[in-house]
Scaffold this motif. Sequence first.
Motif: not given
Length: 226
Positions: A12, A189-193, A199
């Motif tokens: 992060r 990341d969890a689909g946010q960055e 990806r």
Amino acid sequence: MSAGEIGEAVARLLFRAGAIHVSRQQPYVLAAGWASPVYVDVRLLLGDPQLRRAVTDLAVRYAEAAFPAGSFDAVAGAETAGIPFAAWFADRTALKLRYVRKRPLGVGRNAQVEGGPVDGLRVLLVDDLTTDGGSKLGFARGLRSAGASVEHVLTIFYHDVFPGAGERLQEAGLVLHPLATWADVLRADAGQELAAEDRAEIERFLADPVAWSTRHGGRVSLSPRV
């Protein structure tokens, strides 16, 4: 914190620093010669006081959990980006600080290790990034030739996908301790960055990095490029 929690926290921080660069059109060529669609610039953590304090905190937490108290007499930063990380770590842990060059200086004392003697000292080698481990072998040789005992390497990020790195380090009597790897980056990341396309390209690369590198003009094996 567990090692997994530390890894995600470091990942992060890398995202906050803008250190994860993706290029699907023009691949990056890493220092070890591998072609990659992504470049991790750990050095961007250096410039922000909050980020560098945070990554130092995480490195100290990792070390406290991984090593018994009194395991090391000194910390050696690897030229170049490993030096500031080692300095902050040494300051926090009250250990002696040294740094090790890629090769002897060639003038004056022709030293490879700077900051004081290491003869008889148990030294933790610190660097910002590890790809295939080749540079770590050179740094360890330099420290050992100066009389240090070097068995452990602490690195902020490890490209843990290229073949043979772990085996090469193990054969040299080195244990690598990465704070974060690609698995940590993808979890953080969890689909946010990362954009979905970026990806997906990273995941294709991670599935077979040697084939990806070969297709994009990079290194094709562990053997030296000719």
